[in-house]
Design a protein around this motif. Sequence first.
Motif, PDB file in Angstrom:
ATOM      1  N   PRO A  76       0.798  -1.228   0.000  1.00 46.37           N
ATOM      2  CA  PRO A  76       0.000   0.000   0.000  1.00 46.37           C
ATOM      3  C   PRO A  76       0.830   1.278   0.000  1.00 46.37           C
ATOM      4  CG  PRO A  76      -0.091  -1.077   2.145  1.00 46.37           C
ATOM      5  CD  PRO A  76       0.586  -2.025   1.216  1.00 46.37           C
ATOM      6  N   LEU A  77       2.091   1.201   0.432  1.00 44.94           N
ATOM      7  CA  LEU A  77       2.934   2.390   0.481  1.00 44.94           C
ATOM      8  C   LEU A  77       3.626   2.649  -0.849  1.00 44.94           C
ATOM      9  CD1 LEU A  77       4.123   4.635   2.336  1.00 44.94           C
ATOM     10  CD2 LEU A  77       6.031   3.085   2.767  1.00 44.94           C
ATOM     11  N   THR A  78       4.161   1.580  -1.462  1.00 43.90           N
ATOM     12  CA  THR A  78       4.979   1.741  -2.658  1.00 43.90           C
ATOM     13  C   THR A  78       4.277   1.352  -3.953  1.00 43.90           C
ATOM     14  OG1 THR A  78       5.883  -0.505  -2.519  1.00 43.90           O
ATOM     15  CG2 THR A  78       7.024   1.233  -1.267  1.00 43.90           C
ATOM     16  N   GLY A  79       3.227   0.546  -3.859  1.00 45.10           N
ATOM     17  CA  GLY A  79       2.564   0.048  -5.051  1.00 45.10           C
ATOM     18  C   GLY A  79       3.277  -1.109  -5.714  1.00 45.10           C
ATOM     19  N   VAL A  80       4.389  -1.554  -5.122  1.00 41.19           N
ATOM     20  CA  VAL A  80       5.157  -2.676  -5.662  1.00 41.19           C
ATOM     21  C   VAL A  80       4.459  -3.993  -5.321  1.00 41.19           C
ATOM     22  CG1 VAL A  80       7.359  -3.908  -5.521  1.00 41.19           C
ATOM     23  CG2 VAL A  80       7.315  -1.405  -5.510  1.00 41.19           C
ATOM     24  N   ALA A  81       4.459  -4.940  -6.260  1.00 40.57           N
ATOM     25  CA  ALA A  81       3.825  -6.235  -6.036  1.00 40.57           C
ATOM     26  C   ALA A  81       4.513  -6.978  -4.896  1.00 40.57           C
ATOM     27  CB  ALA A  81       3.872  -7.074  -7.307  1.00 40.57           C
ATOM     28  N   ASN A  82       3.727  -7.564  -4.004  1.00 39.46           N
ATOM     29  CA  ASN A  82       4.266  -8.400  -2.930  1.00 39.46           C
ATOM     30  C   ASN A  82       4.450  -9.822  -3.432  1.00 39.46           C
ATOM     31  OD1 ASN A  82       4.409  -6.526  -0.764  1.00 39.46           O
ATOM     32  ND2 ASN A  82       2.198  -6.665  -0.470  1.00 39.46           N
ATOM     33  N   VAL A  83       5.644 -10.356  -3.293  1.00 40.84           N
ATOM     34  CA  VAL A  83       5.938 -11.722  -3.704  1.00 40.84           C
ATOM     35  C   VAL A  83       6.457 -12.473  -2.482  1.00 40.84           C
ATOM     36  CG1 VAL A  83       7.263 -13.216  -5.230  1.00 40.84           C
ATOM     37  CG2 VAL A  83       6.516 -10.964  -6.035  1.00 40.84           C
ATOM     38  N   LEU A  84       5.689 -13.461  -2.019  1.00 43.81           N
ATOM     39  CA  LEU A  84       6.076 -14.263  -0.860  1.00 43.81           C
ATOM     40  C   LEU A  84       6.375 -15.690  -1.306  1.00 43.81           C
ATOM     41  CD1 LEU A  84       3.461 -13.071   1.808  1.00 43.81           C
ATOM     42  CD2 LEU A  84       5.736 -12.154   1.329  1.00 43.81           C
ATOM     43  N   ILE A  85       7.168 -16.397  -0.494  1.00 45.12           N
ATOM     44  CA  ILE A  85       7.551 -17.764  -0.845  1.00 45.12           C
ATOM     45  C   ILE A  85       6.333 -18.690  -0.839  1.00 45.12           C
ATOM     46  CG2 ILE A  85       9.928 -17.545  -0.081  1.00 45.12           C
ATOM     47  CD1 ILE A  85       9.157 -18.873   2.536  1.00 45.12           C
ATOM     48  N   ASP A  86       6.397 -19.690  -1.686  1.00 44.98           N
ATOM     49  CA  ASP A  86       5.345 -20.708  -1.766  1.00 44.98           C
ATOM     50  C   ASP A  86       5.633 -21.771  -0.708  1.00 44.98           C
ATOM     51  OD1 ASP A  86       3.491 -22.637  -2.384  1.00 44.98           O
ATOM     52  OD2 ASP A  86       4.317 -23.093  -4.376  1.00 44.98           O
ATOM     53  N   VAL A  87       4.747 -21.863   0.276  1.00 45.49           N
ATOM     54  CA  VAL A  87       4.954 -22.822   1.369  1.00 45.49           C
ATOM     55  C   VAL A  87       3.938 -23.958   1.318  1.00 45.49           C
ATOM     56  CG1 VAL A  87       6.078 -21.171   2.897  1.00 45.49           C
ATOM     57  CG2 VAL A  87       3.569 -21.361   2.921  1.00 45.49           C
TER      58      VAL A  87
END
Length: 445
Positions: free
Chosen positions: A291-302
């Motif tokens: 929400p601050l930067t507009g950059v896509a969040n990419v988290l590890i696949d668990v």
Amino acid sequence: MPTLFQSRPPFALNALNALVASAALLALPSAWAQPLPKATPESQGMSTERLAVISSTMKQEVASNRLPGAVVMVARNGKLVYSEAFGKTGRADGSDMKEDSIFRIYSMTKPLVSTALMMLVEDGKVQLTDPVSKFLPAFKNPQVSVASTHPVSGVVSYKMVAANQEPTLQDLLRHTSGLAYGELTANAPVKEAYAKSKVFLPTIPFDARGMSPSEMSDTVGKAPLAQQPGTTWEYSLSVDIQGRVVEAVSGKRLGDFLTERMFSPLKMKDTGFHVPAAQASRLAEAFAKDPLTGVANVLIDVSKPPANDSGGAGGVGTAGDYLRYCQAMLNGGSLDGARILSPSTVRLMTADHLGASINTTTNPGQLLLGVNGYSFGLGFLVRSQDGLAPVHGSAGEFMWAGFAGTFFWAEPKEKLCAVYMTQSPSPLRASYRRLMKNLVAQAIN
């Protein structure tokens, strides 16, 4: 009994046992139990009214769409005095966050693995002065990538020199090994070596789970070091390598060792290195974009077992499980009759291991909280004085946090443990950590 998140599936279950096990797993969310005995805040020297400030603040953050949701737990004197879930899990189904929601804990895996390595010290299997190469031969005779800047052009160049000494287990534990993170280092040859071997994936931050344990240790061991060992604090892959040492010495996969020696004794039933399909609905997620930067969040696949159990960033768990670990460490290494470490070992881990001799151009407190006034022990950020740091706390406290926003701390002076869980890999992380410490501290009577 095995925990839910073993590093590999149990060997065999007949059809009836499988059905019973599946039913039990599906029933767990409604049968969630408090991680510690519950008590009124006032009975433990805290204020219900002031703890409510945490609730109102977190609800405002969720309503403002700065956080998808969160879970906060606070214990004092070994009693749970505050526990609340806020907002949504971030999942497509719009489900509410719950106190037993599961989170990617990223670097909060590190203290667990450092504790495992110290268990081997207590077992007499390793010593802190042992060189890493004693257990992982690829770390023998390391080279260091040394940067120099041209005085006129400002161009940075690198040359390889022999390390003055080999990194030791103490260096791994306190991040003075000379290792780095590809995501963080400015040392071009180190970053290139990590990227080439895929221990650093530019598209998925802090995901080193795709290679086998031997591939990881060989890759990192043969790459150049970013610093001379034992000279400079640099946050790094050191704890992933600690995990490989634990495996080499114990002969067990890291997750299996942790299950046997820590997760099962402490009843951390939801902690491990992946989330099985039966529990997938409990896994919290981040916003699609920060929400601050507009950059896509990419988290590890668990969603499935990894090729290696990443001791630096691969763990998953609940706020309640981590609170039990935190309380055990605050108690000097034991909880509910289960001892995982001796009090003397906990004191050693939570002492300052940097002192004045280690270069801390990047202060450990800056990395975690955005402030100075902290040092580093064996697996934890530690505080040596009540003052200096512009955040509530006291000498002797220890803590760490994770890339996706998770955070915990233990304050021996106040006999207090707190855990904050969310999935928000935002530049606001440090601000929320400071906020949590201040809001919990102001509720102490």
